[in-house]
Design a protein around this motif. Sequence first.
Motif, PDB file in Angstrom:
ATOM      1  N   GLY A 136      -4.839   0.945   3.651  1.00  0.00           N
ATOM      2  CA  GLY A 136      -5.421   2.063   2.889  1.00  0.00           C
ATOM      3  C   GLY A 136      -6.508   2.806   3.658  1.00  0.00           C
ATOM      4  O   GLY A 136      -7.308   3.538   3.050  1.00  0.00           O
ATOM      5  N   LYS A 137      -6.518   2.663   4.978  1.00  0.00           N
ATOM      6  CA  LYS A 137      -7.542   3.362   5.787  1.00  0.00           C
ATOM      7  C   LYS A 137      -7.502   4.862   5.517  1.00  0.00           C
ATOM      8  O   LYS A 137      -8.535   5.495   5.310  1.00  0.00           O
ATOM      9  CB  LYS A 137      -7.317   3.144   7.296  1.00  0.00           C
ATOM     10  CG  LYS A 137      -7.425   1.708   7.742  1.00  0.00           C
ATOM     11  CD  LYS A 137      -7.330   1.585   9.249  1.00  0.00           C
ATOM     12  CE  LYS A 137      -5.989   1.942   9.861  1.00  0.00           C
ATOM     13  NZ  LYS A 137      -4.859   1.080   9.478  1.00  0.00           N
TER      14      LYS A 137
ATOM     15  N   THR B 196      -6.298   6.552   2.958  1.00  0.00           N
ATOM     16  CA  THR B 196      -6.695   6.914   1.589  1.00  0.00           C
ATOM     17  C   THR B 196      -8.220   6.981   1.471  1.00  0.00           C
ATOM     18  O   THR B 196      -8.782   7.972   0.989  1.00  0.00           O
ATOM     19  CB  THR B 196      -6.163   5.841   0.604  1.00  0.00           C
ATOM     20  OG1 THR B 196      -4.755   5.776   0.761  1.00  0.00           O
ATOM     21  CG2 THR B 196      -6.533   6.144  -0.829  1.00  0.00           C
ATOM     22  N   TYR B 197      -8.882   5.906   1.906  1.00  0.00           N
ATOM     23  CA  TYR B 197     -10.335   5.852   1.686  1.00  0.00           C
ATOM     24  C   TYR B 197     -11.089   6.719   2.694  1.00  0.00           C
ATOM     25  O   TYR B 197     -12.102   7.333   2.350  1.00  0.00           O
ATOM     26  CB  TYR B 197     -10.807   4.381   1.663  1.00  0.00           C
ATOM     27  CG  TYR B 197     -10.187   3.667   0.484  1.00  0.00           C
ATOM     28  CD1 TYR B 197     -10.627   3.931  -0.804  1.00  0.00           C
ATOM     29  CD2 TYR B 197      -9.096   2.810   0.645  1.00  0.00           C
ATOM     30  CE1 TYR B 197     -10.013   3.348  -1.912  1.00  0.00           C
ATOM     31  CE2 TYR B 197      -8.472   2.224  -0.447  1.00  0.00           C
ATOM     32  CZ  TYR B 197      -8.932   2.501  -1.726  1.00  0.00           C
ATOM     33  OH  TYR B 197      -8.317   1.932  -2.810  1.00  0.00           O
TER      34      TYR B 197
ATOM     35  N   LYS C  47       3.175  -2.621   0.562  1.00  0.00           N
ATOM     36  CA  LYS C  47       2.472  -1.330   0.480  1.00  0.00           C
ATOM     37  C   LYS C  47       3.058  -0.319   1.469  1.00  0.00           C
ATOM     38  O   LYS C  47       3.232   0.842   1.156  1.00  0.00           O
ATOM     39  CB  LYS C  47       0.969  -1.517   0.750  1.00  0.00           C
ATOM     40  CG  LYS C  47       0.199  -1.886  -0.513  1.00  0.00           C
ATOM     41  CD  LYS C  47      -1.272  -1.584  -0.351  1.00  0.00           C
ATOM     42  CE  LYS C  47      -1.561  -0.095  -0.419  1.00  0.00           C
ATOM     43  NZ  LYS C  47      -2.750   0.291   0.337  1.00  0.00           N
TER      44      LYS C  47
ATOM     45  N   ARG D 128       5.199   3.412   0.639  1.00  0.00           N
ATOM     46  CA  ARG D 128       4.530   4.698   0.940  1.00  0.00           C
ATOM     47  C   ARG D 128       5.491   5.875   0.921  1.00  0.00           C
ATOM     48  O   ARG D 128       6.567   5.800   1.488  1.00  0.00           O
ATOM     49  CB  ARG D 128       3.930   4.633   2.352  1.00  0.00           C
ATOM     50  CG  ARG D 128       2.551   4.074   2.364  1.00  0.00           C
ATOM     51  CD  ARG D 128       1.803   4.495   3.573  1.00  0.00           C
ATOM     52  NE  ARG D 128       2.279   3.906   4.804  1.00  0.00           N
ATOM     53  CZ  ARG D 128       1.484   3.430   5.744  1.00  0.00           C
ATOM     54  NH1 ARG D 128       0.179   3.465   5.601  1.00  0.00           N
ATOM     55  NH2 ARG D 128       1.983   2.944   6.854  1.00  0.00           N
TER      56      ARG D 128
ATOM     57  N   ASN E 117       2.398   6.063  -3.562  1.00  0.00           N
ATOM     58  CA  ASN E 117       2.947   4.741  -3.281  1.00  0.00           C
ATOM     59  C   ASN E 117       3.704   4.245  -4.503  1.00  0.00           C
ATOM     60  O   ASN E 117       3.141   4.211  -5.601  1.00  0.00           O
ATOM     61  CB  ASN E 117       1.843   3.758  -2.895  1.00  0.00           C
ATOM     62  CG  ASN E 117       2.408   2.629  -2.071  1.00  0.00           C
ATOM     63  OD1 ASN E 117       3.339   1.960  -2.510  1.00  0.00           O
ATOM     64  ND2 ASN E 117       1.891   2.447  -0.869  1.00  0.00           N
TER      65      ASN E 117
ATOM     66  N   LEU F 142     -10.560  -5.306  -0.339  1.00  0.00           N
ATOM     67  CA  LEU F 142     -10.178  -4.398  -1.431  1.00  0.00           C
ATOM     68  C   LEU F 142      -9.851  -5.233  -2.673  1.00  0.00           C
ATOM     69  O   LEU F 142      -9.037  -6.152  -2.605  1.00  0.00           O
ATOM     70  CB  LEU F 142      -8.971  -3.556  -1.015  1.00  0.00           C
ATOM     71  CG  LEU F 142      -9.313  -2.518   0.064  1.00  0.00           C
ATOM     72  CD1 LEU F 142      -8.093  -2.172   0.900  1.00  0.00           C
ATOM     73  CD2 LEU F 142      -9.872  -1.251  -0.559  1.00  0.00           C
TER      74      LEU F 142
ATOM     75  N   GLY G 172      -6.234  -1.626  -6.537  1.00  0.00           N
ATOM     76  CA  GLY G 172      -5.857  -0.255  -6.187  1.00  0.00           C
ATOM     77  C   GLY G 172      -7.073   0.667  -6.170  1.00  0.00           C
ATOM     78  O   GLY G 172      -8.220   0.214  -6.272  1.00  0.00           O
ATOM     79  N   ILE G 173      -6.805   1.963  -6.080  1.00  0.00           N
ATOM     80  CA  ILE G 173      -7.889   2.941  -5.948  1.00  0.00           C
ATOM     81  C   ILE G 173      -8.892   2.873  -7.118  1.00  0.00           C
ATOM     82  O   ILE G 173     -10.103   2.893  -6.877  1.00  0.00           O
ATOM     83  CB  ILE G 173      -7.316   4.377  -5.796  1.00  0.00           C
ATOM     84  CG1 ILE G 173      -6.490   4.465  -4.515  1.00  0.00           C
ATOM     85  CG2 ILE G 173      -8.434   5.425  -5.767  1.00  0.00           C
ATOM     86  CD1 ILE G 173      -5.708   5.759  -4.366  1.00  0.00           C
TER      87      ILE G 173
ATOM     88  N   SER H 207     -11.041  -0.133  -6.381  1.00  0.00           N
ATOM     89  CA  SER H 207     -11.629  -0.231  -5.038  1.00  0.00           C
ATOM     90  C   SER H 207     -12.601   0.902  -4.705  1.00  0.00           C
ATOM     91  O   SER H 207     -13.606   0.673  -4.022  1.00  0.00           O
ATOM     92  CB  SER H 207     -10.527  -0.241  -3.977  1.00  0.00           C
ATOM     93  OG  SER H 207      -9.657  -1.310  -4.201  1.00  0.00           O
ATOM     94  N   TRP H 208     -12.306   2.115  -5.158  1.00  0.00           N
ATOM     95  CA  TRP H 208     -13.123   3.263  -4.740  1.00  0.00           C
ATOM     96  C   TRP H 208     -14.583   3.105  -5.190  1.00  0.00           C
ATOM     97  O   TRP H 208     -15.496   3.207  -4.354  1.00  0.00           O
ATOM     98  CB  TRP H 208     -12.469   4.556  -5.251  1.00  0.00           C
ATOM     99  CG  TRP H 208     -13.214   5.824  -4.996  1.00  0.00           C
ATOM    100  CD1 TRP H 208     -13.638   6.711  -5.938  1.00  0.00           C
ATOM    101  CD2 TRP H 208     -13.623   6.388  -3.731  1.00  0.00           C
ATOM    102  NE1 TRP H 208     -14.272   7.775  -5.344  1.00  0.00           N
ATOM    103  CE2 TRP H 208     -14.276   7.602  -3.999  1.00  0.00           C
ATOM    104  CE3 TRP H 208     -13.511   5.972  -2.396  1.00  0.00           C
ATOM    105  CZ2 TRP H 208     -14.813   8.411  -2.991  1.00  0.00           C
ATOM    106  CZ3 TRP H 208     -14.047   6.770  -1.389  1.00  0.00           C
ATOM    107  CH2 TRP H 208     -14.688   7.975  -1.693  1.00  0.00           C
TER     108      TRP H 208
END
Length: 285
Positions: free
Chosen positions: A64-65, A67-68, A172, A176, A187, A257, A260-261, A264-265
């Motif tokens: 997820g590099k 994405t974040y 994952k 994608r 995803n 992580l 998911g987002i 994690s965000w």
Amino acid sequence: MARIVRVARSTSLFGFGSRFYSTSAEVTSGVSHASPFLHGGGARKDAARDRNVQWVFLGCPGVGKGTYASRLSSLLGVPHIATGDLVREELASSGPLSQQLSEIVNQGKLVSDEIIVNLLSKRLEAGEAKGESGFILDGFPRTMRQAEILGDVTDIDLVVNLKLPEEVLVDKCLGRRTCNQCGKGFNIAHINLKGENGKPGISMDPLLPPPQCMSKLITRADDTEEVVKARLRIYNETSQPLEEYYRSKGKLMEFDLPGGIPESWPRLLEALRLDDYEEKQSAVA
Ligand code: AMP
């Protein structure tokens, strides 16, 4: 930025020196290391605006590099530079390198340090011409040699090492999808890894595309099971030593992580001490 462009251009890839500049890195103990860039109450908000962010995202393929790094790039107003994207652009351009690159990339192997440093320095040069400053690098460095070249030409403030259990990474990558019209990533994988031996389980809902993207989804040519496994093997052999390299310099922030987002965000922002920075940004938006 000017310096990285100039020196990357002139750096000999053979026999370059290992000069490192001192930084303001602050090391803290525990799972996460505090961001050297953002500590200290209200001052951090000004720091985010005024200071060059020069960050690196490390982590296995599929973690997820992108994405974040891309979300942080929008939040902080610095470019997100993914060397994988530069390689794919070069492939799509059908330029002189594209045949050579497609063979390497489609086997999950790494492109030579020389080619990748050239692509990166061209990208930085173009950014500099547009007045960009700072960067969040994603997918670079991937070898010790690249890390040394980077260290020789610029001062990295922080290296974020994103982590997920290996069992999750293949699924994952295989899930994608990118919309070939709007360029957004999605995803389709449902991840549900049960916790065992004291390790927490992990679940991630799919990030499904809206109806207008549904018929335009494409899969990366190197996101097949065989190639993903090869990329993971290469990461463990060639790129993982970078974690120790940056840890020993007090620049590594480990981040497991939690899901998911949505889970994690906020936790990532908290670890970076950017949580109230985001609130302030939303308030003025
Ligand atoms: P990524 O999108 O980061 O997974 O990169 C896709 C592919 O581009 C990789 O599997 C490599 O073949 C190539 N690549 C990207 N970044 C680098 C790098 N820093 N060094 C060597 N090869 C790279």
